[in-house]
Design an enzyme around this catalytic site. Structure first.
Site, PDB file in Angstrom:
ATOM      1  N   ARG A   1      17.178  13.004  22.894  1.00  0.00           N
ATOM      2  CA  ARG A   1      17.946  14.107  23.468  1.00  0.00           C
ATOM      3  C   ARG A   1      18.701  13.552  24.664  1.00  0.00           C
ATOM      4  O   ARG A   1      18.182  12.670  25.371  1.00  0.00           O
ATOM      5  CB  ARG A   1      17.016  15.236  23.945  1.00  0.00           C
ATOM      6  CG  ARG A   1      16.426  16.089  22.846  1.00  0.00           C
ATOM      7  CD  ARG A   1      17.466  17.018  22.199  1.00  0.00           C
ATOM      8  NE  ARG A   1      16.903  17.882  21.191  1.00  0.00           N
ATOM      9  CZ  ARG A   1      16.919  17.652  19.877  1.00  0.00           C
ATOM     10  NH1 ARG A   1      17.463  16.547  19.405  1.00  0.00           N
ATOM     11  NH2 ARG A   1      16.405  18.523  19.024  1.00  0.00           N
TER      12      ARG A   1
ATOM     13  N   GLU B   1      26.259  18.316  25.408  1.00  0.00           N
ATOM     14  CA  GLU B   1      26.954  18.304  24.113  1.00  0.00           C
ATOM     15  C   GLU B   1      27.693  19.616  23.867  1.00  0.00           C
ATOM     16  O   GLU B   1      27.168  20.678  24.223  1.00  0.00           O
ATOM     17  CB  GLU B   1      25.930  18.077  22.990  1.00  0.00           C
ATOM     18  CG  GLU B   1      25.320  16.700  23.050  1.00  0.00           C
ATOM     19  CD  GLU B   1      24.187  16.508  22.047  1.00  0.00           C
ATOM     20  OE1 GLU B   1      24.027  17.341  21.132  1.00  0.00           O
ATOM     21  OE2 GLU B   1      23.469  15.507  22.178  1.00  0.00           O
TER      22      GLU B   1
ATOM     23  N   HIS C   1      25.917  13.382  17.666  1.00  0.00           N
ATOM     24  CA  HIS C   1      24.590  13.926  17.315  1.00  0.00           C
ATOM     25  C   HIS C   1      24.443  14.056  15.790  1.00  0.00           C
ATOM     26  O   HIS C   1      24.282  15.162  15.259  1.00  0.00           O
ATOM     27  CB  HIS C   1      24.366  15.276  18.003  1.00  0.00           C
ATOM     28  CG  HIS C   1      22.913  15.646  18.098  1.00  0.00           C
ATOM     29  ND1 HIS C   1      22.383  16.393  19.114  1.00  0.00           N
ATOM     30  CD2 HIS C   1      21.855  15.374  17.276  1.00  0.00           C
ATOM     31  CE1 HIS C   1      21.088  16.570  18.930  1.00  0.00           C
ATOM     32  NE2 HIS C   1      20.745  15.954  17.802  1.00  0.00           N
TER      33      HIS C   1
HETATM   34  P1  NDP Z   1       6.801  13.152  17.472  1.00  0.00           P
HETATM   35  O1  NDP Z   1       6.194  14.318  18.133  1.00  0.00           O
HETATM   36  O2  NDP Z   1       6.217  12.656  16.188  1.00  0.00           O
HETATM   37  O3  NDP Z   1       6.868  11.902  18.478  1.00  0.00           O
HETATM   38  C1  NDP Z   1       7.204  12.031  19.826  1.00  0.00           C
HETATM   39  C2  NDP Z   1       6.693  10.822  20.588  1.00  0.00           C
HETATM   40  O4  NDP Z   1       7.109  10.937  21.943  1.00  0.00           O
HETATM   41  C3  NDP Z   1       5.181  10.669  20.575  1.00  0.00           C
HETATM   42  O5  NDP Z   1       4.869   9.315  20.386  1.00  0.00           O
HETATM   43  C4  NDP Z   1       4.767  11.122  21.969  1.00  0.00           C
HETATM   44  O6  NDP Z   1       3.568  10.411  22.305  1.00  0.00           O
HETATM   45  C5  NDP Z   1       5.977  10.689  22.809  1.00  0.00           C
HETATM   46  N1  NDP Z   1       6.134  11.469  24.028  1.00  0.00           N
HETATM   47  C6  NDP Z   1       6.105  12.816  24.163  1.00  0.00           C
HETATM   48  N2  NDP Z   1       6.252  13.149  25.454  1.00  0.00           N
HETATM   49  C7  NDP Z   1       6.354  11.997  26.148  1.00  0.00           C
HETATM   50  C8  NDP Z   1       6.515  11.693  27.531  1.00  0.00           C
HETATM   51  N3  NDP Z   1       6.586  12.660  28.452  1.00  0.00           N
HETATM   52  N4  NDP Z   1       6.585  10.390  27.888  1.00  0.00           N
HETATM   53  C9  NDP Z   1       6.504   9.413  26.972  1.00  0.00           C
HETATM   54  N5  NDP Z   1       6.358   9.641  25.647  1.00  0.00           N
HETATM   55  C10 NDP Z   1       6.290  10.922  25.247  1.00  0.00           C
HETATM   56  O7  NDP Z   1       8.331  13.544  17.257  1.00  0.00           O
HETATM   57  P2  NDP Z   1       9.393  12.959  16.211  1.00  0.00           P
HETATM   58  O8  NDP Z   1       9.254  11.479  16.158  1.00  0.00           O
HETATM   59  O9  NDP Z   1       9.323  13.728  14.950  1.00  0.00           O
HETATM   60  O10 NDP Z   1      10.768  13.377  16.951  1.00  0.00           O
HETATM   61  C11 NDP Z   1      11.030  12.931  18.248  1.00  0.00           C
HETATM   62  C12 NDP Z   1      12.280  13.587  18.808  1.00  0.00           C
HETATM   63  O11 NDP Z   1      13.440  13.002  18.247  1.00  0.00           O
HETATM   64  C13 NDP Z   1      12.468  15.083  18.540  1.00  0.00           C
HETATM   65  O12 NDP Z   1      11.677  15.886  19.385  1.00  0.00           O
HETATM   66  C14 NDP Z   1      13.952  15.263  18.769  1.00  0.00           C
HETATM   67  O13 NDP Z   1      14.214  15.588  20.120  1.00  0.00           O
HETATM   68  C15 NDP Z   1      14.537  13.875  18.470  1.00  0.00           C
HETATM   69  N6  NDP Z   1      15.380  13.910  17.267  1.00  0.00           N
HETATM   70  C16 NDP Z   1      16.709  13.619  17.357  1.00  0.00           C
HETATM   71  C17 NDP Z   1      17.519  13.661  16.239  1.00  0.00           C
HETATM   72  C18 NDP Z   1      18.962  13.338  16.316  1.00  0.00           C
HETATM   73  O14 NDP Z   1      19.725  13.896  15.546  1.00  0.00           O
HETATM   74  N7  NDP Z   1      19.391  12.445  17.173  1.00  0.00           N
HETATM   75  C19 NDP Z   1      16.991  14.054  14.934  1.00  0.00           C
HETATM   76  C20 NDP Z   1      15.563  14.274  14.930  1.00  0.00           C
HETATM   77  C21 NDP Z   1      14.809  14.210  16.071  1.00  0.00           C
HETATM   78  P3  NDP Z   1       2.534  10.953  23.417  1.00  0.00           P
HETATM   79  O15 NDP Z   1       2.201  12.349  23.014  1.00  0.00           O
HETATM   80  O16 NDP Z   1       1.389   9.998  23.398  1.00  0.00           O
HETATM   81  O17 NDP Z   1       3.281  10.885  24.695  1.00  0.00           O
END
Ligand code: NDP
Length: 307
Positions: A221, A250, A268
């Site tokens: 994001r 955006e 995006h």
């Molecule tokens: P997941 O929930 O599977 O993975 C998210 C990861 O981020 C986890 O490893 C989590 O680990 C980590 N995380 C969460 N909060 C924090 C933090 N504060 N600091 C460090 N690490 C953090 O999500 P997805 O992989 O399915 O998707 C991730 C994101 O990708 C979505 O939420 C979306 O915003 C973005 N996205 C963008 C797209 C695009 O079009 N560009 C399309 C699809 C998704 P932990 O909990 O251990 O911190």
């Protein structure tokens, strides 16, 4: 038929399936009291004034995996289930990240322009680029998509490092400190959720640690990266390159980013292929139809799993 409010755009295939089970309303004019279901896309979410206006809402089904644009805390408080589309887009978003990485390293846009402008014929070949082989890649957020990115990079023989709030059961090297990881990495790929917890976690200090030979890829994001600090770092050579699919405001992309030669910019489109959007659309609709059947959705966001 139950009343569904549509926010943002949906595909014709989604509309056709939804129209068989719901009366579909648009934001311009909807019967607030009667709305029980909302379909929205991940980037738009549900504006607070709409949340407040629909007292009988039961389900919000998001067309996307990120749900930072929905007030989940408020939804849980009111017993509203929020659903999203995890997993079906993992490989596509991973491909987008790899594509941006390759385009930055191998100067795809620069060299394409070199051919199109006639410069090749007029003044000879383009300057050399950098290899993508054997690089150290730091992944910020090793979740579903982060792990797909690591797998998709395997043919380039990377060393994979990652940072998240807790270590995962994987063979890659965990860093509990993002700056320390950025210092070791040639490339930093951001793929965490958005929202207040990750707001600007990629700041000037992280970019400086990544360094003048470093590359930042953001497919998460826009809010995750301090865009003003990124522009400054790219302008003054503190950071080498950036490949960006997402931006803070955006669809506005600052002119400074558009003017820089060391950026690759996408609107995006992380998951935006015909095939993946069809799979996401089907799951978005399946969640709504399932709820009509038995009051459950197939893929609730974690905060709503108990509802
Ligand atoms: P997941 O929930 O599977 O993975 C998210 C990861 O981020 C986890 O490893 C989590 O680990 C980590 N995380 C969460 N909060 C924090 C933090 N504060 N600091 C460090 N690490 C953090 O999500 P997805 O992989 O399915 O998707 C991730 C994101 O990708 C979505 O939420 C979306 O915003 C973005 N996205 C963008 C797209 C695009 O079009 N560009 C399309 C699809 C998704 P932990 O909990 O251990 O911190």
């Amino acid at each position: 038929m139950p009343d569904l409010l549509q926010i943002g755009t949906i595909t014709e295939a989604m509309r056709a399936r939804l129209a068989e089970a719901f009366t579909i309303h648009q934001l311009e004019d909807y019967p607030a009291e009667r709305i029980t279901h909302i379909v929205t896309n991940g980037a738009v979410g549900v504006p607070p004034e709409v949340m407040a206006a629909v007292p009988n809402l039961k389900v919000i089904s998001g067309y996307g995996v990120g749900y930072d644009a929905v007030d989940v805390e408020e939804a849980v408080r009111r017993g509203i289930v929020v659903a999203h589309t995890p997993n079906v887009l993992n490989d596509e978003v991973a491909t987008t990240a790899v594509m941006l990485l390759l385009a930055c390293y191998r100067e795809l846009l620069r060299d394409d322009a070199h051919v199109r402008s006639g410069a090749w014929e007029a003044s000879g070949g383009a300057a050399l680029t950098r290899t993508t082989d054997n690089q150290t890649v730091g992944i910020l957020g090793l979740g579903r998509i982060g792990q797909a990115i690591a797998r998709k990079l395997a043919p380039w023989n990377p060393t994979i490092l990652y940072h998240s709030r807790s270590p995962k059961d994987v063979e890659y090297t965990y860093y509990d400190d993002l700056v320390a990881m950025a210092r070791e990495a040639d490339v930093l790929i951001c793929i965490t959720p958005g929202g207040p917890e990750t707001h600007h976690i990629v700041n000037a200090e992280v970019l400086e640690a990544l360094g003048p030979e470093g590359t930042l890829i953001n497919v998460s994001r826009g809010s995750v990266v301090d865009e003003a600090a990124l522009i400054a770092a790219l302008q003054n050579g503190t950071l080498g390159w950036a490949g960006l699919d997402v931006f803070e405001e955006e669809p506005h992309v600052p002119q400074a980013l558009r003017d820089l030669p060391n950026t690759v910019l996408l609107p995006h489109v992380g998951s935006a292929t015909v095939e993946t959007r069809a799979a996401m659309g089907n799951l978005t609709v399946d969640n709504l139809l399932q709820h009509l059947k038995d009051g459950k959705v197939l893929t609730p966001v974690p905060e709503c799993a108990h509802l």
